[in-house]
Design an enzyme around this catalytic site. Sequence first.
Site, PDB file in Angstrom:
ATOM      1  N   HIS A 116     102.418 -24.830  13.828  1.00 46.35           N
ATOM      2  CA  HIS A 116     103.824 -25.421  13.777  1.00 46.35           C
ATOM      3  C   HIS A 116     104.028 -25.738  12.216  1.00 46.35           C
ATOM      4  CE1 HIS A 116     103.874 -26.144  18.150  1.00 46.35           C
ATOM      5  NE2 HIS A 116     105.033 -26.779  17.840  1.00 46.35           N
TER       6      HIS A 116
ATOM      7  N   LYS B 108     101.368 -32.077  27.095  1.00 50.90           N
ATOM      8  CA  LYS B 108     100.778 -33.200  27.826  1.00 50.90           C
ATOM      9  C   LYS B 108     101.144 -34.401  26.952  1.00 50.90           C
ATOM     10  CE  LYS B 108      95.993 -33.544  26.548  1.00 50.90           C
ATOM     11  NZ  LYS B 108      94.609 -33.776  26.852  1.00 50.90           N
TER      12      LYS B 108
END
Length: 189
Positions: A38, A103
């Site tokens: 990222h 999650k």
Amino acid sequence: MSSIKLNSPFDPSELEKLQAGDSVLISGVIYTARDAAHKRLVETLKQGKKLPFDLKGQTIYYMGPSPAKPGEVIGSAGPTTSSRMDPYTPELLDAGLRAIIGKGNRSAEVSRAIVNKKVVYFISIGGAGALLSQCIKESRMVAYPELGAEAILALTVENFPAIVAIDSQGNNAFTLGQSLYRVVGTKEA
């Protein structure tokens, strides 16, 4: 309750119909990326350079696989904690990312970006990586192989189970669940 079958890359109109709490089965291509990937993607965007794959309409799964055993496509492939990607997510959504899978809950900033871009945040089941890996039919390296388990992979998935955690209208399964619990918890037995 039956699951909604979806194909990735997603049709935006299909995503807009989804509601927080919906159970889905995803088939098609999704990409993996975690913290280090990222960071590199966002740095590449800031430098005005071309990304290693076109984000427009795609899905990123926050997952770092374990090594595959002989004869297997991939090792355990469970989700990682999504909040670690929060500093980078709004910029990737601005670049056209359509859906994310991980999650845990997201920050207020990411939740606003999800609504602004009309995307969806799915959650998958932590601790079920061996089961989830059975839904992965193909895995290929896309970028940053030097990052090891944090490299970007393209995964071909079939009936990959997930739940809509934050829908494109901003409804959040985490807060909806808490409010339901509060109502149930206040009733006398």
